[in-house]
Design a protein around this motif. Structure first.
Motif, short mmCIF file in Angstrom:
data_model
loop_
_atom_site.label_atom_id
_atom_site.label_comp_id
_atom_site.label_asym_id
_atom_site.label_seq_id
_atom_site.Cartn_x
_atom_site.Cartn_y
_atom_site.Cartn_z
N ASP A 154 0.83 -1.20 0.00
CA ASP A 154 0.00 0.00 0.00
C ASP A 154 0.87 1.25 0.00
N ARG A 155 0.52 2.20 -0.86
CA ARG A 155 1.32 3.40 -1.00
C ARG A 155 1.46 4.15 0.33
N LYS A 156 0.41 4.17 1.13
CA LYS A 156 0.49 4.88 2.41
C LYS A 156 1.56 4.29 3.30
N ASP A 157 1.68 2.95 3.32
CA ASP A 157 2.72 2.31 4.12
C ASP A 157 4.11 2.69 3.62
N VAL A 158 4.27 2.72 2.31
CA VAL A 158 5.58 3.03 1.72
C VAL A 158 6.02 4.45 2.03
N THR A 159 5.08 5.36 2.11
CA THR A 159 5.41 6.78 2.31
C THR A 159 5.39 7.23 3.77
N THR A 160 5.00 6.33 4.67
CA THR A 160 4.92 6.74 6.07
C THR A 160 5.80 5.89 6.99
N TYR A 161 6.45 4.87 6.44
CA TYR A 161 7.26 3.98 7.27
C TYR A 161 8.55 3.67 6.52
N ASN A 162 9.57 4.48 6.77
CA ASN A 162 10.83 4.26 6.05
C ASN A 162 12.01 4.86 6.81
N ASN A 163 13.19 4.52 6.35
CA ASN A 163 14.42 5.08 6.90
C ASN A 163 14.92 6.19 5.99
N PHE A 164 15.17 7.35 6.57
CA PHE A 164 15.81 8.46 5.86
C PHE A 164 16.38 9.33 6.97
N ARG A 167 8.20 -2.97 -11.25
CA ARG A 167 7.56 -3.48 -10.03
C ARG A 167 8.56 -4.40 -9.34
N LEU A 168 9.16 -3.91 -8.25
CA LEU A 168 10.29 -4.60 -7.63
C LEU A 168 10.07 -4.83 -6.14
N ARG A 169 10.63 -5.94 -5.64
CA ARG A 169 10.73 -6.15 -4.20
C ARG A 169 11.90 -5.34 -3.67
N MET A 229 9.01 -4.65 0.96
CA MET A 229 7.89 -4.02 0.29
C MET A 229 7.96 -4.38 -1.19
N VAL A 230 6.85 -4.24 -1.89
CA VAL A 230 6.82 -4.36 -3.35
C VAL A 230 6.33 -3.02 -3.88
N ILE A 231 7.18 -2.35 -4.67
CA ILE A 231 6.94 -0.96 -5.05
C ILE A 231 7.03 -0.81 -6.56
N PRO A 232 6.10 -0.09 -7.19
CA PRO A 232 6.22 0.22 -8.62
C PRO A 232 7.03 1.50 -8.82
N TRP A 233 8.32 1.35 -9.06
CA TRP A 233 9.20 2.50 -9.25
C TRP A 233 9.10 3.03 -10.67
N ILE A 234 9.24 4.32 -10.81
CA ILE A 234 9.40 4.95 -12.13
C ILE A 234 10.84 5.40 -12.22
N ALA A 287 15.64 5.99 -9.75
CA ALA A 287 14.19 6.16 -9.67
C ALA A 287 13.85 7.61 -9.41
N VAL A 288 12.83 8.09 -10.11
CA VAL A 288 12.38 9.47 -9.97
C VAL A 288 10.90 9.56 -9.62
N GLY A 289 10.27 8.42 -9.42
CA GLY A 289 8.86 8.41 -9.06
C GLY A 289 8.44 7.03 -8.61
N MET A 290 7.21 6.93 -8.15
CA MET A 290 6.63 5.63 -7.78
C MET A 290 5.12 5.78 -7.71
N TYR A 291 4.42 4.65 -7.90
CA TYR A 291 2.95 4.65 -7.89
C TYR A 291 2.39 5.67 -8.89
N GLY A 292 3.06 5.84 -10.01
CA GLY A 292 2.55 6.73 -11.04
C GLY A 292 2.72 8.20 -10.74
N GLU A 293 3.49 8.56 -9.72
CA GLU A 293 3.66 9.95 -9.33
C GLU A 293 5.14 10.26 -9.14
#
Length: 325
Positions: free
Chosen positions: A80-90, A143-145, A152-157, A217-223
């Protein structure tokens, strides 16, 4: 004490996604240059910076409808995109998994340039829009693990790093590629603490960098890439642990000698140069034989090279991966 995200925008003022997508397609597909200039003159708020203009041209077709993708994660469902954008290391934003989302608005991504130096025939510093020119990003969703201490499985652009490196003509002495992230302690609160030696640095062997699965990568989930996930351009190396996939890249340098990296400097006993996903090699403080997939309960077996052994195992033929971890 309550914590608030900034800026707080009332729901009533948020443009519906469908209308935003239509505006993007309109700007790309129906406006002549003269008409666009006239529109800007009539509505100065629509004035686009060069970087934003590049994004209008390259991602406008991605903001609605079904996401086309080159699936390199089998039949696994997207995280889920919300999980990818709210739970990460940076760590530039802080050490908690929620810190990047809370403080990411401080990252200034426009304008943005990336320097390409060292053992190349055509060095220089290049604006992001020039790097993106001709990449046809709307056709490139991978679409990569991806694995950190979780997966996570993320659709990277994005596009293969090799395409950019070839454009700048690596010399015969280029054996490694060194990456560096933005350094801006005035805006990036984590860089005011000695978590690691800033700016963040990572590296790859040249054959790893030239592999078609190694992406910029310069985007993900079509954005376009969210700030908290490494905007505006980041590395993605899906068969390695997540700390190798450096975010907010400002420098790429090709060198002859194996470089040191931020985590090797910090703790060489725990973090090796290769960082290949390997269930047989434990981190000194925990097992890496099983992983937690975000959005799932329980754990699953960790796959060698994160499931990409058929694609990348030959890069390490003859190497002792317990020693070269």
């Amino acid at each position: 004490m309550a914590r608030y995200r900034y800026p707080a925008i009332p729901e009533s003022e948020v443009t519906p996604r469908e209308l935003f997508a239509q505006r993007r397609r309109f700007l790309k597909g129906t406006l002549t240059r003269g008409a666009a200039l006239g529109m800007v003159a009539a509505a100065p708020g629509l004035l686009l910076s060069p970087t934003s203009r590049a994004w209008t041209e390259t991602l406008s077709g991605q903001l609605s409808g079904e996401l086309p993708s080159r699936s390199l994660a089998g039949e696994e469902a997207l995280t889920d995109r919300k999980d990818v954008t709210t739970y990460n290391n940076f760590y530039e934003f802080g050490t908690r998994k929620s810190d990047p989302e809370v403080y990411a608005h401080k990252l200034v991504t426009d304008p943005w340039s990336v320097s390409i130096e060292g053992e190349v025939g055509k060095p220089g510093s290049f604006a992001l829009e020039d790097i993106l020119a001709g990449q046809a990003l709307e056709e490139r969703i991978y679409r990569l693990r991806c694995v950190e201490a979780w997966s996570m499985v993320i659709p990277w652009i994005g596009f293969p790093l090799a395409e950019l490196l070839k454009r700048h003509e690596p010399t015969s002495r280029a054996r490694y590629v060194v990456f560096e992230s933005i350094f801006d302690p005035d805006n990036l609160r984590g860089q005011r603490r000695s978590i690691i030696e800033w700016p963040y640095r990572e590296g790859l062997r040249i054959d790893e960098a030239m592999h078609p699965l190694t992406l910029l990568a310069v985007g993900m989930y079509g954005e376009r890439m969210p700030n908290q996930n490494g905007a505006p351009i980041r590395l993605v190396v899906p068969w390695k642990y997540g700390f190798k996939s450096i975010k907010s890249v400002v420098s790429i340098r090709l060198v002859e000698e194996m470089p040191t990296t931020s985590w090797i400097d910090q703790n060489p006993d725990e973090y090796g140069f290769y960082a290949n996903v390997n269930p047989a090699v434990d981190h000194p403080r925990w097992s890496q034989a099983r992983e937690r997939r975000i959005g799932e309960s329980g754990r699953r077996d960790t796959l060698m090279f994160n499931g990409y052994a058929d694609e990348v195992a030959e890069l390490y033929a003859g190497m002792d991966l317990n020693q070269h971890f």
